[in-house]
Write a protein that holds these residues in place. Structure first.
Motif, mmCIF file in Angstrom:
data_model
loop_
_atom_site.group_PDB
_atom_site.id
_atom_site.type_symbol
_atom_site.label_atom_id
_atom_site.label_comp_id
_atom_site.label_asym_id
_atom_site.label_seq_id
_atom_site.Cartn_x
_atom_site.Cartn_y
_atom_site.Cartn_z
ATOM 1 N N GLN A 75 0.856 -1.191 0.000
ATOM 2 C CA GLN A 75 0.000 0.000 0.000
ATOM 3 C C GLN A 75 0.890 1.239 0.000
ATOM 4 N N ALA A 76 0.808 1.996 -1.110
ATOM 5 C CA ALA A 76 1.658 3.176 -1.289
ATOM 6 C C ALA A 76 0.857 4.450 -1.022
ATOM 7 N N ASP A 77 0.261 4.533 0.181
ATOM 8 C CA ASP A 77 -0.567 5.698 0.513
ATOM 9 C C ASP A 77 0.216 6.794 1.236
ATOM 10 N N GLU A 78 1.451 6.510 1.635
ATOM 11 C CA GLU A 78 2.264 7.521 2.327
ATOM 12 C C GLU A 78 3.703 7.483 1.771
ATOM 13 N N VAL A 79 3.832 7.695 0.471
ATOM 14 C CA VAL A 79 5.140 7.637 -0.184
ATOM 15 C C VAL A 79 5.964 8.868 0.174
ATOM 16 N N ASN A 80 7.205 8.639 0.542
ATOM 17 C CA ASN A 80 8.142 9.722 0.870
ATOM 18 C C ASN A 80 8.997 10.005 -0.363
ATOM 19 N N VAL A 81 8.526 10.925 -1.207
ATOM 20 C CA VAL A 81 9.237 11.220 -2.453
ATOM 21 C C VAL A 81 10.598 11.850 -2.172
ATOM 22 N N GLY A 82 10.736 12.504 -1.015
ATOM 23 C CA GLY A 82 12.004 13.120 -0.658
ATOM 24 C C GLY A 82 13.143 12.119 -0.533
ATOM 25 N N TYR A 83 12.804 10.852 -0.296
ATOM 26 C CA TYR A 83 13.840 9.815 -0.174
ATOM 27 C C TYR A 83 14.642 9.676 -1.462
ATOM 28 N N LEU A 84 14.039 10.057 -2.590
ATOM 29 C CA LEU A 84 14.700 9.925 -3.881
ATOM 30 C C LEU A 84 15.961 10.769 -3.990
ATOM 31 N N GLU A 85 16.065 11.813 -3.176
ATOM 32 C CA GLU A 85 17.202 12.723 -3.281
ATOM 33 C C GLU A 85 18.248 12.472 -2.199
ATOM 34 N N THR A 86 18.140 11.351 -1.498
ATOM 35 C CA THR A 86 19.103 11.040 -0.444
ATOM 36 C C THR A 86 20.255 10.200 -0.977
ATOM 37 N N GLU A 87 21.374 10.242 -0.254
ATOM 38 C CA GLU A 87 22.526 9.425 -0.630
ATOM 39 C C GLU A 87 22.210 7.939 -0.494
ATOM 40 N N ALA A 88 21.375 7.601 0.494
ATOM 41 C CA ALA A 88 20.992 6.202 0.690
ATOM 42 C C ALA A 88 20.278 5.664 -0.545
ATOM 43 N N PHE A 89 19.390 6.481 -1.134
ATOM 44 C CA PHE A 89 18.679 6.036 -2.331
ATOM 45 C C PHE A 89 19.626 5.896 -3.517
ATOM 46 N N LYS A 90 20.575 6.822 -3.642
ATOM 47 C CA LYS A 90 21.525 6.744 -4.764
ATOM 48 C C LYS A 90 22.282 5.421 -4.733
ATOM 49 N N LYS A 91 22.655 4.986 -3.522
ATOM 50 C CA LYS A 91 23.376 3.723 -3.387
ATOM 51 C C LYS A 91 22.453 2.538 -3.631
ATOM 52 N N GLU A 92 21.253 2.616 -3.082
ATOM 53 C CA GLU A 92 20.306 1.501 -3.169
ATOM 54 C C GLU A 92 19.773 1.325 -4.591
#
Length: 437
Positions: A75-92
């Motif tokens: 269920q994607a009712d509370e997606v944190n779009v800001g995570y896309l700009e984190t270093e953790a996301f770049k690695k993942e």
């Protein structure tokens, strides 16, 4: 790094059930981002690449409820779009090629999507132009940071707008990404030269069950009438056709009697007939494949004019490139010669040096073509130590090791685990002598 130790030369016997399709699952899981309602997915394969994507979705804020094995409700009712700009996301995101397909759903629903340059198999250049040209055609603005290889797209304030587009290649992931972006666009989109693989058809059927309006499913011309929102659904993933082809090759190479259960025959395309051209007996028993023990080997069928058999990959409904490595290995013990032509990836045949070390007769003509001169089992492959360069080459080397005389060691088996679920356990269940260390 894990290794497999394999004692080869033992015929196998029994039934094996294919896992859920990896390439379908990568698309389907990304599609859960298109709605805030619950989406239940069944027959999800428990493999490294899929588990990485599920973890990525969880880090984006998608709620994950595990049901029985292989079944998860998202269920994607509370997606944190800001995570896309984190270093953790770049690695993942950079560790998984399939992560590219989150961009279309995020762009459609939240107006922006970012992705680092995706990883995956080292099988040659794999361009992303089709994806981003499609988004640009829908009105998105594209940016690319060359320093950290970070791609981004953002929709205009008025949202994405439907359009007519002709894809420069029939990319499966590119088509999937564009379709997922277009389902929430304003107006109608037509996509010509679209991929039409069964897994892409499955994605379109799932989206339609969520309220999308997609016609032309199964053809290379898709028409997508944009809708305001999508709802939840339940979807079951097809059996993995690449794994089914792998088991066919395994049965032939090890002279084993194997039944492959519940294969979804109508979605196998040219796979059964391509293996039959190598002389392999394949029987359809309801929705199962039965392969008898080829105790007298298998003989390659030449072309009508007597020319050497050529097996080449092509977009669906042509033969899938993911099985050419399997076909090449199987051809090493056939009676007759085969030309393998890998058109789509320029580095996928480079694992043949490992087969040559085992005693196979293979002439690598160039990065795309290899001639295999079959032994007809008169000279058994020899055990050796080798490393798995990618998923498909890895399973091909495993099949070679199971047919070889002596004990082989395969290193870097994480590559095999990326695409094959508990493969050592499932092989032991039908008599294989394989140990994970």
């Amino acid at each position: 790094m894990g290794i497999f130790k394999i004692e080869g030369g033992t015929p196998l016997k029994g039934e094996i059930t294919p896992q859920g399709a990896k390439n379908e699952a990568l698309q389907i899981l990304c599609a859960v981002l298109l709605t805030g309602e619950k989406v239940k997915i069944n027959n999800i394969p428990d493999i490294i690449d899929i588990n990485k994507l599920i973890t990525l979705l969880g880090n984006l804020g998608v709620k994950i409820q595990r049901n029985e094995p292989g079944s998860i409700t998202f269920q994607a009712d509370e997606v944190n779009v800001g995570y896309l700009e984190t270093e953790a996301f770049k690695k993942e995101g950079g560790a998984l090629r399939g992560s590219i397909m989150i961009v279309g759903p995020l762009l459609a629903r939240f107006g922006k999507g970012y992705i680092p340059k995706p990883g995956g198999d080292k099988i040659g250049r794999r361009r992303l132009d089709t994806h981003f040209e499609g988004f640009i055609n829908l009105g998105a603005k594209f940016r690319y940071n060359r320093e950290d290889h970070f791609y981004g797209v953002e929709s205009p304030k008025e949202g994405l707008k439907g359009t007519d587009m002709l894809l420069d290649e029939a990319s499966v992931t590119g088509t999937a990404n564009i379709v997922m972006a277009a389902v929430l666009a304003n107006g109608t989109t037509t996509v010509y030269n679209a991929a039409c693989e069964p897994y892409l058809q499955q994605l379109c059927k799932m989206l339609n069950s969520m309220g999308a309006k997609i016609t032309g499913v199964g053809s290379n011309l898709l028409t997508i009438e944009g809708v305001e929102s999508l709802g939840g659904c339940e979807h079951t993933i097809l059996p993995d056709m690449i794994e089914i082809g792998s088991w066919i090759g395994l049965a032939a190479m090890t002279k084993s009697e194997i039944t492959i259960k519940n294969v979804s025959w109508e979605n196998l395309g040219l796979i059964p007939n391509t293996f039959r051209k190598l002389g392999i007996t394949i029987e359809k028993r309801n929705d199962d494949i039965y392969i008898p023990a080829h105790k007298d080997g298998y003989e390659v069928k030449t072309d009508i004019d007597g020319s050497i058999l050529t097996i080449a990959d092509a977009p669906w409904p042509g033969f899938t490139p993911d099985l050419l490595s399997i076909v090449l290995v199987v051809a090493t013990q056939a009676k007759g010669d085969v030309l393998i032509h890998q058109k789509m990836f320029e580095s996928r045949l480079f694992f043949v040096d490992k087969l040559i070390d085992m005693g196979a007769k293979i002439m690598l003509c160039d990065p795309h073509r290899a001639v295999v001169m079959g032994h007809n089992f008169e000279s058994q492959l020899k055990a050796t130590t080798m490393s798995s360069p990618d998923i498909r080459a890895g399973i091909s080397l495993l099949i070679a090791a199971l047919s070889a005389k002596g004990t082989s060691t395969i290193q870097n088996i994480e590559q095999i685990d990326r695409g094959y679920e508990r493969i050592d356990e499932r092989l032991r269940a039908i008599g294989a002598k394989i140990v994970r260390a």
